[in-house]
Design a protein around this motif. Structure first.
Motif: not given
Length: 221
Positions: A32-47
């Motif tokens: 759950i903790f990791i999923d919360q981080i993955i869902d952060l917008p910037f986690a999706k745009v930083i390679p």
């Protein structure tokens, strides 16, 4: 016995995460903790960040969970700048290789650093890079130098109202090893000479970058 030790280490990691206010009291599992981080917008745009988090999610190792917590602090600090997404997209489009190198450097440093405060400092300096106040070489040089120092000494330095010169502050001496300060002329009085320290060009660059990064944070992380 090894399984019990591993379970205990993971619980310790979770307590560290909670104490850093990275997780609500409703935390039920590391996934759950990791999923919360993955869902952060910037986690999706930083390679690379998403891939690293997926690997951590698969292992649930205690050390990796703490690494994930530091990544979360970094990402949330960057998210505090409402203009960071737009500026990062333009920066990454203009200089993809340069930005890739920056991300690689930051991920390695975040993983190895021993202080959550440094992770936040890295993010603030990253914002200065995103907003073009410093280049990739400046950023790499600054974050690696910051990692050599005690975080509270760096915070004293960057938050000093005026550029410290001929300063007798102990933290000026302690950050000399990172080349942010250098020995100045001793101040003499009736008791003898007192060592003083001046800000170097690298120190001035750090103060400038930190100031720019902080100003870009429109809301507190």
């Amino acid at each position: 016995m090894p399984e019990k030790k591993q379970a205990s280490a993971i619980e310790v990691a979770k307590e560290i995460i909670k104490s850093e206010h990275f997780l609500s009291a409703a935390l039920e599992s590391s996934e759950i903790f990791i999923d919360q981080i993955i869902d952060l917008p910037f986690a999706k745009v930083i390679p690379g960040v998403g891939a690293v988090l997926e690997l951590i999610k698969a292992t649930s190792d205690a050390r990796d969970l703490i690494f994930a917590a530091k990544l979360k602090r970094f990402l949330e600090t960057v998210e505090a700048s409402d203009s960071a997404h737009k500026e990062w997209h333009e920066r990454a489009t203009d200089s993809p290789k340069e930005c890739k190198h920056v991300v690689e450097t930051l991920i390695l440093l975040i993983e190895q650093t021993n202080d959550f405060k440094k992770t936040e400092l890295f993010a603030i300096l990253f914002l200065a890079f995103v907003h073009r106040a410093i280049d990739a070489t400046d950023l790499s040089r600054l974050v690696q130098a910051v990692d050599m120092c005690f975080a509270d000494d760096i915070l004293e330095f960057v938050n000093a109202e005026a550029t410290p010169m001929q300063s007798e502050k102990r933290w000026m001496e302690y950050i000399q090893r990172a080349n942010f300060t250098e020995s100045g002329n001793k101040v003499f009085n009736q008791f003898g000479g007192t060592p003083v320290f001046d800000t170097t060009s690298l120190g001035n660059l750090l103060r400038k970058a930190y100031s720019v990064g902080r100003k870009q944070m429109s809301r507190e992380a």
